[in-house]
Design a protein around this motif. Structure first.
Motif, PDB file in Angstrom:
ATOM      1  N   ALA A   1       5.186   5.565  -8.657  1.00  0.00           N
ATOM      2  CA  ALA A   1       3.804   5.531  -8.003  1.00  0.00           C
ATOM      3  C   ALA A   1       3.102   6.871  -8.174  1.00  0.00           C
ATOM      4  O   ALA A   1       2.010   7.070  -8.054  1.00  0.00           O
ATOM      5  CB  ALA A   1       4.069   5.158  -6.649  1.00  0.00           C
TER       6      ALA A   1
ATOM      7  N   VAL B   1      -5.187  -5.421   0.462  1.00  0.00           N
ATOM      8  CA  VAL B   1      -4.089  -4.936   0.114  1.00  0.00           C
ATOM      9  C   VAL B   1      -3.973  -3.212  -0.298  1.00  0.00           C
ATOM     10  O   VAL B   1      -2.531  -2.889  -0.185  1.00  0.00           O
ATOM     11  CB  VAL B   1      -3.464  -5.703  -1.276  1.00  0.00           C
ATOM     12  CG1 VAL B   1      -1.997  -5.056  -1.898  1.00  0.00           C
ATOM     13  CG2 VAL B   1      -3.634  -7.036  -1.125  1.00  0.00           C
ATOM     14  N   GLY B   2      -4.945  -2.766  -0.584  1.00  0.00           N
ATOM     15  CA  GLY B   2      -4.824  -1.287  -0.856  1.00  0.00           C
ATOM     16  C   GLY B   2      -4.842  -0.433   0.361  1.00  0.00           C
ATOM     17  O   GLY B   2      -4.732   0.938  -0.050  1.00  0.00           O
TER      18      GLY B   2
ATOM     19  N   ARG C   1       0.689  11.230  -2.591  1.00  0.00           N
ATOM     20  CA  ARG C   1       1.471  10.058  -3.409  1.00  0.00           C
ATOM     21  C   ARG C   1       2.523  10.847  -4.335  1.00  0.00           C
ATOM     22  O   ARG C   1       1.915  11.718  -4.984  1.00  0.00           O
ATOM     23  CB  ARG C   1       0.216   9.261  -4.344  1.00  0.00           C
ATOM     24  CG  ARG C   1       1.009   8.395  -5.276  1.00  0.00           C
ATOM     25  CD  ARG C   1       0.058   7.384  -5.722  1.00  0.00           C
ATOM     26  NE  ARG C   1      -1.301   7.660  -5.677  1.00  0.00           N
ATOM     27  CZ  ARG C   1      -1.911   8.132  -6.869  1.00  0.00           C
ATOM     28  NH1 ARG C   1      -1.118   8.496  -7.750  1.00  0.00           N
ATOM     29  NH2 ARG C   1      -3.092   8.379  -6.752  1.00  0.00           N
TER      30      ARG C   1
ATOM     31  N   MET D   1      -2.232   9.787   3.154  1.00  0.00           N
ATOM     32  CA  MET D   1      -1.011   9.223   2.492  1.00  0.00           C
ATOM     33  C   MET D   1      -1.080   9.173   1.045  1.00  0.00           C
ATOM     34  O   MET D   1      -0.325   9.542   0.260  1.00  0.00           O
ATOM     35  CB  MET D   1      -0.715   7.949   2.904  1.00  0.00           C
ATOM     36  CG  MET D   1      -0.231   7.893   4.597  1.00  0.00           C
ATOM     37  SD  MET D   1       0.363   6.171   5.053  1.00  0.00           S
ATOM     38  CE  MET D   1      -1.347   5.503   5.489  1.00  0.00           C
TER      39      MET D   1
ATOM     40  N   HIS E   1       8.066   2.588  -6.437  1.00  0.00           N
ATOM     41  CA  HIS E   1       7.860   3.802  -5.377  1.00  0.00           C
ATOM     42  C   HIS E   1       8.004   4.994  -6.257  1.00  0.00           C
ATOM     43  O   HIS E   1       7.431   6.144  -5.954  1.00  0.00           O
ATOM     44  CB  HIS E   1       8.457   3.895  -4.104  1.00  0.00           C
ATOM     45  CG  HIS E   1       9.719   4.041  -4.182  1.00  0.00           C
ATOM     46  ND1 HIS E   1      10.525   5.375  -4.079  1.00  0.00           N
ATOM     47  CD2 HIS E   1      10.833   3.183  -4.323  1.00  0.00           C
ATOM     48  CE1 HIS E   1      11.687   5.191  -4.473  1.00  0.00           C
ATOM     49  NE2 HIS E   1      12.063   3.728  -4.325  1.00  0.00           N
TER      50      HIS E   1
ATOM     51  N   MET F   1       0.805  -1.163  -0.002  1.00  0.00           N
ATOM     52  CA  MET F   1       0.133   0.193  -0.072  1.00  0.00           C
ATOM     53  C   MET F   1       0.771   1.195   0.014  1.00  0.00           C
ATOM     54  O   MET F   1       0.784   2.240  -0.787  1.00  0.00           O
ATOM     55  CB  MET F   1      -0.962  -0.017   1.122  1.00  0.00           C
ATOM     56  CG  MET F   1      -1.573   1.217   1.274  1.00  0.00           C
ATOM     57  SD  MET F   1      -0.780   2.214   2.615  1.00  0.00           S
ATOM     58  CE  MET F   1      -1.851   3.770   2.345  1.00  0.00           C
TER      59      MET F   1
ATOM     60  N   ARG G   1       4.192   1.662  -0.695  1.00  0.00           N
ATOM     61  CA  ARG G   1       4.856   1.739  -2.019  1.00  0.00           C
ATOM     62  C   ARG G   1       3.793   2.342  -3.093  1.00  0.00           C
ATOM     63  O   ARG G   1       4.212   3.169  -3.928  1.00  0.00           O
ATOM     64  CB  ARG G   1       5.314   0.387  -2.304  1.00  0.00           C
ATOM     65  CG  ARG G   1       6.885   0.104  -1.969  1.00  0.00           C
ATOM     66  CD  ARG G   1       7.365  -0.773  -2.890  1.00  0.00           C
ATOM     67  NE  ARG G   1       6.663  -2.051  -2.951  1.00  0.00           N
ATOM     68  CZ  ARG G   1       6.753  -3.117  -2.249  1.00  0.00           C
ATOM     69  NH1 ARG G   1       7.455  -2.952  -1.125  1.00  0.00           N
ATOM     70  NH2 ARG G   1       6.017  -4.144  -2.202  1.00  0.00           N
ATOM     71  N   SER G   2       2.859   1.944  -3.132  1.00  0.00           N
ATOM     72  CA  SER G   2       1.768   2.643  -4.290  1.00  0.00           C
ATOM     73  C   SER G   2       1.671   3.979  -3.786  1.00  0.00           C
ATOM     74  O   SER G   2       1.033   4.502  -4.947  1.00  0.00           O
ATOM     75  CB  SER G   2       0.485   1.744  -4.216  1.00  0.00           C
ATOM     76  OG  SER G   2       0.550   0.292  -4.401  1.00  0.00           O
ATOM     77  N   CYS G   3       1.710   4.475  -2.795  1.00  0.00           N
ATOM     78  CA  CYS G   3       1.708   5.677  -2.519  1.00  0.00           C
ATOM     79  C   CYS G   3       3.018   6.728  -2.731  1.00  0.00           C
ATOM     80  O   CYS G   3       3.171   7.836  -2.189  1.00  0.00           O
ATOM     81  CB  CYS G   3       1.279   6.146  -0.939  1.00  0.00           C
ATOM     82  SG  CYS G   3      -0.551   5.767  -0.686  1.00  0.00           S
TER      83      CYS G   3
END
Lengths: 299, 264
Positions: free
Chosen positions: B79, B91-92, B109, B105, B76, A166, A168-170
Motif C-alpha cells: 500500500a 469502500v474507500g 500511508r 490516515m 498492506h 480502506m 489496508r489500502s492505507c
C-alpha cells in the motif's frame, strides 16, 4: 441502610465499568463480538486472588491479572486472524479453555480473600471507601483510552472496525490491529475482574458467567442515554451505562425479583435494545397488512 | 514503474473447473503512463488491478513496482506504493470517522501508525487547502463524519486520499461507474486534473470507450484474461471508438459488438 446499599451499587457500577470499557473496545470500535470476556474476567480474579492469597503484593497481583487478560485476548485474536476461525467461535474457544486454566491457576474453585491485604483493604486502612479506588482506576482507564483513540494507532484501530479494505489500502495490517484491540480489551476486563475479586472478598471460577452480556447492556444503555458526539463522550456513556445498569439490577432486586432471574432479565433487556429497529419494521408490516380504518386484513 | 511478467490467476469453482482470470499477462508501465483499460465483463481487468494491489495472490508470475519485487508482499505492505479508488464509493473511506481523520490516515500511508496525535494543526491547514481544490465545500466540514457525505463527495475524497501522499501507482477501478452522469463527469475531470497535473502513473478501468480514448496516453484492451491490444499516443490520439471496435472484431470476432450498447 438504603444509603449504604446505594453506595454499594455505585461501586459495582464503577468497578464493572472498567470491564464495560473493554467490551466497548471490541464491540463498538472493533466491531467484534468477543466472548473471551466471560473467561478473561474470572481469569483476572483468579490471578489476583492467587497472588494475594500467597502473600504477594495486591498491586502486583492486579497488574499481573491485567497482563494475563491481554494474553487471553491475544489468544482469541490469534485464532481469528491467523487460524481464520470466526470471531464468535474464537472467543467461545478461548473462554472455554480459560475455565480449565482458571481452575489450574487457583488450584480450587474458590479462593477467599478475607483478612488478606488487598487494594480495597489498603484504601480502607486509610479511611477511603472502595469507590475512591474504583474512580481512580476507571478515570485513568478512560483518559488513557480517549487519548489513545486520538493517536495514529487509535485511528487505525477504529478504521479496522469500520472499513478493513480502506485501512489496508492505507498500509495498515488489520490483523495486528485486531490483536491490539482484543489485547487491550481483555486487559481491561481482567483488571476489572481482579478488582471485583478484591472488592467482594473472593475469587470464584464461576464469577465470569454473563459478563459479556452485562458489558453489552452497559454499552447499549449508556449510548441510549448519553447522546453527544465525540469520543470522550462515548467512553463516558459506557461508564454511565454501567452505573445505570447496576442501579436497575438493584431496583429489580428491591422489587422482589429473585437474584437467580437476573441473567434472564439482562438478556431480555439486551435483546430488546438490539432488536429495536426490527420490532419497528415488524410492527409496520403488521400495520400494512390491515386496512387502517376497518382493521380487516388486506390481501 | 510497474512491470508484471507471466501473471496467471485461476479462480477455482466448486466442481474443480477453474476460471482463468489472468492468462500469462505481461505488462510494462512507464513512469508517467496514464493507462486506460477496457474489455467486457470477466475479461480480467479488475483481477489485474487486485493482483497488482495484493488483494489476491497470483498462481504464477512476478510483479515489480519501481524495480522492487512485490509478488509475495501482502496488500498492506504494498500500500505504501499504491493509491486506490474503488467502484463503490463506500469502500474507500471509513464512514464513522471524520473527513480529517480519513485524510490523516491516507497521508501516513505506508508508515507504521504510532502514538503521536492522529491529526496535527499543520495537517488540518493542509487538508483545508486540498479540499478547497475539490470545490465541494468540504474544506469547512473537516470534523464531519464521512458517512454524512454523498457518494460523489465520498469518491472525490477517496481520490484525494489515494493521491495525498504521492503514490508510485494509482489504481482506479471504474471509479465513476456508480455515480450519476453529472457527478461521474466531475470526478472524471478531477481525475484528469490530479493525474495529469502531478504526472502520476495510473491504471484506470472504464466501461466507456470514449473515456478510454480521451483519458491518459495509452489504452489496453483485455479479453479472456489476456491483453489483446496495447495502443499508445500518438497512434491512439487518431483513433475513434469505431476504430477500437473494429480492432476488437479483427482480433477476437464479433462478440464485443454485442456489448457495444453497453460500452459506447
Amino acid at each position: 441502610m438504603l444509603w449504604s446499599a446505594l453506595v454499594g451499587t455505585l461501586e459495582q457500577g464503577l468497578v464493572y465499568g472498567i470491564m464495560a470499557l473493554g467490551v466497548y473496545i471490541t464491540y463498538r470500535i472493533l466491531n467484534f463480538a468477543d466472548l473471551t470476556v466471560d473467561g478473561s474476567f474470572p481469569l483476572g480474579g483468579a490471578v489476583a486472588a492467587t497472588v494475594i492469597a500467597n502473600g504477594g503484593s495486591p498491586l502486583w497481583g492486579t497488574c499481573l491479572a491485567a497482563f494475563a487478560g491481554m494474553l487471553a485476548g491475544l489468544a482469541t485474536g490469534f485464532l481469528n486472524t491467523k487460524l481464520k476461525i470466526s470471531g464468535l467461535l474464537s472467543g467461545i474457544l478461548t473462554m472455554t479453555a480459560l475455565y480449565s486454566v482458571n481452575l489450574r491457576i487457583m488450584g480450587r474453585a474458590n479462593i477467599p480473600l478475607l483478612r488478606k491485604r488487598t487494594l480495597v483493604s489498603w484504601f480502607g486502612d486509610r479511611g477511603l471507601a472502595p469507590w475512591v479506588l474504583f474512580v481512580m482506576v476507571l478515570m485513568l482507564a478512560k483518559i488513557c483510552l480517549d487519548a489513545f483513540l486520538k493517536t495514529e494507532l487509535g485511528f487505525a484501530l477504529r478504521a479496522t472496525g469500520d472499513n478493513e479494505q480502506m485501512i489496508r489500502s492505507c498500509g495498515v495490517d488489520t490483523d495486528t490491529m485486531k490483536l491490539l484491540g482484543l489485547g487491550l480489551s481483555n486487559g481491561l476486563v481482567a483488571l476489572s475482574g481482579a478488582l471485583v475479586a478484591q472488592y467482594q472478598g473472593f475469587a470464584d471460577v464461576g464469577m465470569g458467567l454473563g459478563t459479556v452480556v452485562a458489558g453489552l447492556a452497559s454499552v447499549i444503555v449508556g449510548q441510549a442515554l448519553v447522546r453527544f458526539d465525540g469520543l470522550g463522550w462515548a467512553t463516558t456513556a459506557v461508564i454511565v451505562g454501567s452505573v445505570v445498569y447496576r442501579t436497575a439490577i438493584f431496583a429489580a432486586l428491591r422489587l422482589g425479583l429473585a437474584p437467580t432471574d437476573l441473567k434472564l432479565i439482562t438478556a431480555v433487556l439486551v435483546i430488546l435494545a438490539l432488536s429495536g429497529p426490527s420490532w419497528r419494521s415488524i410492527c409496520e408490516k403488521l400495520g400494512r397488512g390491515r386496512n387502517r380504518v376497518t382493521g380487516i386484513p388486506t390481501p | 514503474m510497474l512491470r508484471v511478467s507471466q501473471l496467471r490467476k485461476v479462480f477455482n469453482g466448486g466442481n474443480g473447473m477453474g476460471k482463468i482470470a489472468l492468462d500469462n499477462v505481461d505488462l510494462h508501465v512507464e513512469p508517467g503512463d496514464f493507462i486506460t483499460i477496457i474489455g467486457s465483463n470477466g475479461a480480467g481487468k479488475s483481477t489485474l488491478l487486485n493482483v497488482v494491489a495484493g488483494a489476491y495472490d497470483v498462481d504464477q508470475g512476478r510483479i515489480w513496482i519501481d524495480g522492487q519485487d512485490v509478488t509475495i508482499q501482502p496488500e498492506h505492505r504494498r500500500a505504501r506504493f499504491i493509491g486506490r479508488v474503488f467502484q463503490d464509493p463506500m469502500v474507500g473511506t471509513a464512514a464513522s470517522m471524520t473527513i480529517e481523520e480519513n485524510l490523516a490516515m491516507a497521508l501516513k500511508r505506508g508508515q507504521a501508525p504510532g502514538l503521536s496525535r492522529g491529526v496535527s494543526n499543520a495537517e488540518r491547514g493542509r487538508f483545508r487547502e486540498l479540499l478547497a481544490l475539490l470545490d465541494l465545500g468540504l474544506e469547512n466540514r473537516l470534523q464531519d463524519p464521512v458517512g454524512l457525505l454523498s457518494g460523489g463527495q465520498r469518491q472525490a475524497l477517496t481520490l484525494l486520499m489515494a493521491t495525498i501522499s504521492t503514490p508510485k501507482l494509482l489504481l482506479l477501478d471504474e471509479h465513476t461507474a456508480a455515480l450519476d452522469p453529472k457527478t461521474a463527469e466531475q470526478i472524471g475531470e478531477l481525475t484528469r486534473k490530479i493525474v495529469g497535473g502531478r504526472r502520476l502513473t495510473a491504471l484506470m478501468i472504464t466501461h466507456n470507450l470514449q473515456d478510454a480514448l480521451e483519458y491518459g496516453n495509452r489504452t489496453l484492451m483485455m479479453d479472456q484474461g489476456k491483453i489483446i491490444l496495447d495502443i499508445r499516443n500518438p497512434r491512439r490520439a487518431k483513433m475513434t471508438v469505431d476504430d477500437l471496435l473494429e480492432q476488437f472484431v479483427a482480433l477476437r470476432g464479433t462478440r464485443f459488438l454485442d456489448d457495444r450498447a453497453l460500452l459506447a
